[in-house]
Design an enzyme around this catalytic site. Structure first.
Site, short mmCIF file in Angstrom:
data_model
loop_
_atom_site.label_atom_id
_atom_site.label_comp_id
_atom_site.label_asym_id
_atom_site.label_seq_id
_atom_site.Cartn_x
_atom_site.Cartn_y
_atom_site.Cartn_z
N GLY A 12 31.91 -65.00 82.19
CA GLY A 12 31.44 -63.68 82.59
C GLY A 12 31.98 -62.51 81.78
O GLY A 12 32.02 -61.39 82.26
N ASN A 14 30.55 -61.11 79.26
CA ASN A 14 29.45 -60.15 79.06
C ASN A 14 29.16 -59.37 80.33
O ASN A 14 28.91 -58.16 80.29
CB ASN A 14 28.18 -60.88 78.59
CG ASN A 14 28.16 -61.09 77.10
OD1 ASN A 14 27.94 -60.16 76.33
ND2 ASN A 14 28.44 -62.32 76.68
N ILE A 88 14.88 -69.98 84.70
CA ILE A 88 14.49 -69.02 85.73
C ILE A 88 13.31 -69.56 86.54
O ILE A 88 12.35 -70.08 85.96
CB ILE A 88 14.14 -67.66 85.07
CG1 ILE A 88 15.41 -67.03 84.50
CG2 ILE A 88 13.47 -66.70 86.04
CD1 ILE A 88 16.49 -66.73 85.54
N ASN A 102 17.33 -61.73 78.59
CA ASN A 102 18.40 -62.70 78.32
C ASN A 102 19.03 -62.36 76.99
O ASN A 102 18.40 -61.75 76.13
CB ASN A 102 17.79 -64.11 78.26
CG ASN A 102 18.83 -65.17 77.98
OD1 ASN A 102 19.93 -65.15 78.56
ND2 ASN A 102 18.53 -66.09 77.08
N HIS A 104 20.69 -64.49 73.83
CA HIS A 104 20.89 -65.83 73.28
C HIS A 104 21.86 -65.69 72.10
O HIS A 104 21.67 -64.80 71.26
CB HIS A 104 19.56 -66.42 72.83
CG HIS A 104 19.69 -67.84 72.38
ND1 HIS A 104 19.80 -68.89 73.26
CD2 HIS A 104 19.78 -68.38 71.14
CE1 HIS A 104 19.94 -70.01 72.59
NE2 HIS A 104 19.93 -69.73 71.30
N ASP A 145 13.84 -69.60 75.99
CA ASP A 145 14.09 -68.87 74.73
C ASP A 145 12.84 -68.50 73.96
O ASP A 145 12.87 -68.40 72.73
CB ASP A 145 15.03 -69.69 73.82
CG ASP A 145 16.37 -69.96 74.49
OD1 ASP A 145 16.80 -69.13 75.31
OD2 ASP A 145 16.98 -70.99 74.18
C1 GAR Z 1 27.31 -65.85 75.70
O1 GAR Z 1 27.66 -66.07 74.36
C2 GAR Z 1 25.81 -65.90 75.88
O2 GAR Z 1 25.10 -65.44 74.76
C3 GAR Z 1 25.57 -67.38 76.04
O3 GAR Z 1 26.64 -67.81 76.85
C4 GAR Z 1 27.80 -67.02 76.57
C5 GAR Z 1 28.39 -66.55 77.89
O4 GAR Z 1 29.64 -65.97 77.72
N1 GAR Z 1 24.29 -67.62 76.63
C6 GAR Z 1 23.55 -68.70 76.38
O5 GAR Z 1 23.91 -69.59 75.64
C7 GAR Z 1 22.20 -68.75 77.10
N2 GAR Z 1 21.34 -69.70 76.48
P1 GAR Z 1 30.28 -65.10 78.89
O6 GAR Z 1 30.20 -65.92 80.18
O7 GAR Z 1 31.71 -64.92 78.49
O8 GAR Z 1 29.54 -63.81 78.98
#
Ligand code: GAR
Length: 187
Positions: A12, A14, A88, A102, A104, A145
């Site tokens: 989490g 982000n 989703i 989203n 990616h 995606d």
């Molecule tokens: C992020 O790098 C995001 O882009 C990726 O997971 C990570 C989550 O990090 N998302 C995907 O791969 C979706 N396909 P976080 O939990 O520290 O934010």
């Protein structure tokens, strides 16, 4: 003012970055975080900032009602996925048409699709000998995606970079751009 809900399945970082960015915003408020996993770091991270997190089961998500009710309770206008690792549901897509985005951690359409998430993506970038990677912010549609791309940013990948090195560079791009892109879309 628009209310956004963040969906996250992992640590989490982000989600935290987005919440902090909009703390005093007059454009966007983040009243709620949702997750499919009770055991991940996002809960403690956002609860510390005073934001409640709601956990839902796979059945509740697919069937739709519990999640939709929670989103209605918080008057959510827009959904932001930040490291959310489930597809989703149709119910959610129908309730929020063109209102789910989203991030990616690569340059779509490369390194996207089922199974491509988190470190798997950075491992694929290094295994392919790519000289650049980056982020893609896109709308969600019924395929993994494949929704319309809103924004991309790139970073160089050196021949000596490990997947962890690429992840660090990509995370920096995510923190720098995701909140601003959300703000632009909702302003
Ligand atoms: C992020 O790098 C995001 O882009 C990726 O997971 C990570 C989550 O990090 N998302 C995907 O791969 C979706 N396909 P976080 O939990 O520290 O934010």
């Amino acid at each position: 003012m628009k209310n956004i809900a963040i969906f996250a399945s992992g640590s989490g970082t982000n989600a935290e970055n987005i919440i902090r960015y909009f703390t005093d915003s007059e454009v966007v408020k983040v009243p709620l975080v949702l997750s499919n996993n009770r055991k991940v770091g996002v809960h403690e991270r956002v609860n510390k900032l005073g934001i409640p997190s709601f956990v839902f089961s796979r059945e509740e998500f697919v069937e739709g009602r519990a999640v939709l009710d929670k989103l209605a309770e918080y008057a959510i206008d827009f959904i932001v996925l930040a490291g959310f690792m489930n597809k989703i549901s149709d119910a959610l897509l129908q309730a929020f048409p063109s209102k789910i985005i989203n991030i990616h951690p690569a340059l779509l359409p490369k390194h996207g699709g089922k199974g491509m998430y988190g470190m798997h993506v950075h491992e694929a970038v290094v295994a392919d000998g790519d000289t650049e990677s980056g982020i893609t912010i896109h709308y969600i549609n019924e395929n993994y995606d494949e929704g319309d791309i809103i924004f991309q940013a790139t970073c160089p990948v050196a021949p000596t970079d490990t997947p962890e090195d690429v992840a660090t560079k990509v995370h920096a791009l995510e923190y720098a751009h995701y909140p601003q892109v959300i703000e632009k879309l909702l302003r």
